[in-house]
Design an enzyme around this catalytic site. Sequence first.
Site, PDB file in Angstrom:
ATOM      1  N   ALA A  64     -25.924  83.382  22.427  1.00 16.40           N
ATOM      2  CA  ALA A  64     -24.581  83.864  22.138  1.00 16.40           C
ATOM      3  C   ALA A  64     -24.644  85.389  22.162  1.00 16.40           C
ATOM      4  O   ALA A  64     -25.712  85.976  21.956  1.00 16.40           O
ATOM      5  CB  ALA A  64     -24.136  83.355  20.777  1.00 16.40           C
ATOM      6  N   GLY A 109     -28.222  80.110  21.902  1.00 15.81           N
ATOM      7  CA  GLY A 109     -27.107  79.357  22.487  1.00 15.81           C
ATOM      8  C   GLY A 109     -27.393  78.888  23.907  1.00 15.81           C
ATOM      9  O   GLY A 109     -26.783  77.921  24.373  1.00 15.81           O
ATOM     10  N   GLU A 112     -29.264  75.744  23.495  1.00 15.16           N
ATOM     11  CA  GLU A 112     -28.285  74.779  22.958  1.00 15.16           C
ATOM     12  C   GLU A 112     -27.384  74.262  24.080  1.00 15.16           C
ATOM     13  O   GLU A 112     -27.056  73.076  24.132  1.00 15.16           O
ATOM     14  CB  GLU A 112     -27.461  75.456  21.854  1.00 15.16           C
ATOM     15  CG  GLU A 112     -28.315  75.790  20.639  1.00 15.16           C
ATOM     16  CD  GLU A 112     -27.574  76.588  19.580  1.00 15.16           C
ATOM     17  OE1 GLU A 112     -27.149  77.724  19.888  1.00 15.16           O
ATOM     18  OE2 GLU A 112     -27.400  76.086  18.462  1.00 15.16           O
ATOM     19  N   GLU A 132     -33.094  82.402  16.531  1.00 20.85           N
ATOM     20  CA  GLU A 132     -32.065  82.889  15.607  1.00 20.85           C
ATOM     21  C   GLU A 132     -32.625  83.463  14.308  1.00 20.85           C
ATOM     22  O   GLU A 132     -32.048  84.393  13.735  1.00 20.85           O
ATOM     23  CB  GLU A 132     -31.063  81.761  15.287  1.00 20.85           C
ATOM     24  CG  GLU A 132     -30.056  81.484  16.390  1.00 20.85           C
ATOM     25  CD  GLU A 132     -30.549  80.508  17.448  1.00 20.85           C
ATOM     26  OE1 GLU A 132     -31.768  80.206  17.480  1.00 20.85           O
ATOM     27  OE2 GLU A 132     -29.718  80.048  18.243  1.00 20.85           O
TER      28      GLU A 132
END
Length: 258
Positions: A64, A109, A112, A132
Amino acid sequence: MSEHVRFELEAGVGLVTLDRPEALNALNDGILAGLEEAFLALGREPSVRAVILTGAGKAFVAGADIKAMAGLSPLEARAFAQRGQRIFNLIEDHPHPVIAAVNGFALGGGLELAMACDIRIASEAAKAGQPEVNLGVIPGFGGTQRLARIVGRSRAKYLLFTGEVISAQRGLELGIFNEVTAPDLLLPRCRELAALIARKAPLAVSHCKHAVNEGTDLPLGDGLSIEAELFAQTFATADQKEGMQAFIEKRPAQFIGR
Ligand code: HXC
């Protein structure tokens, strides 16, 4: 369509390319919107049989967008996570198989996103991880849930707690990747695989996906009920008649997707 997401459709195979290489395809609002739009559009297109998702440049997706996330309040962070989760669920629930062509970094992300796809083929140049914890946060687009379902709870916790970035080969050993290819063979191999799947009975493939997705988090008996129901539904299709008749007549089946 977002300027950062391109998609094309050829011979029943959709190719979605995340194209923000200057930021390693980091997921910001624009890319998320483009991703959603591309998968909604491919979901409406009756000729689609499989979709390949990849990134332009040296990353699949490096996560992200950290610069966009840095100032979020807890309330905004929850909304951001939920938005991404909704879009990734759309990919996971897409009626046809989605193949992630993991060309490079698949971090945070990015991993993911790859894990919301059905099959992951990685280039030897790929690197994967959930880093993260280095940023003081946890995965928010499904990483704690899908990674544990793919590699098991203990291996997932190891990767989540350490933030370790692993090689494509290690990802293969852990079952995160289905295959690893030379970088220049990644897209050809994904196209070959998509074309192979596209030649199968489309509803049968779609029902296989549905049965696995819906059934495997349920008690076995409930999953088996879903399987029996979908198996029964295939007997109401022309493709079941054709597939079995073709076997009996010793000829290749011609499937029509009904
Ligand atoms: C914003 C990013 C980015 C990211 C890279 N860039 N990753 N921008 N968000 N996630 C930008 C860099 O700032 C830089 O822009 C440009 O992309 C090139 O990156 P470099 O770092 O110069 O490249 P390199 O040295 O090759 O290092 C590659 C890298 C590193 C190891 C992948 O970029 C990196 O560690 N990125 C962050 C990875 C990460 O922590 N991802 C998890 C994010 S959290 P400029 O303009 O400076 O040149 C997450 C949570 C998801 O994903 C859940 C949300 C709800």
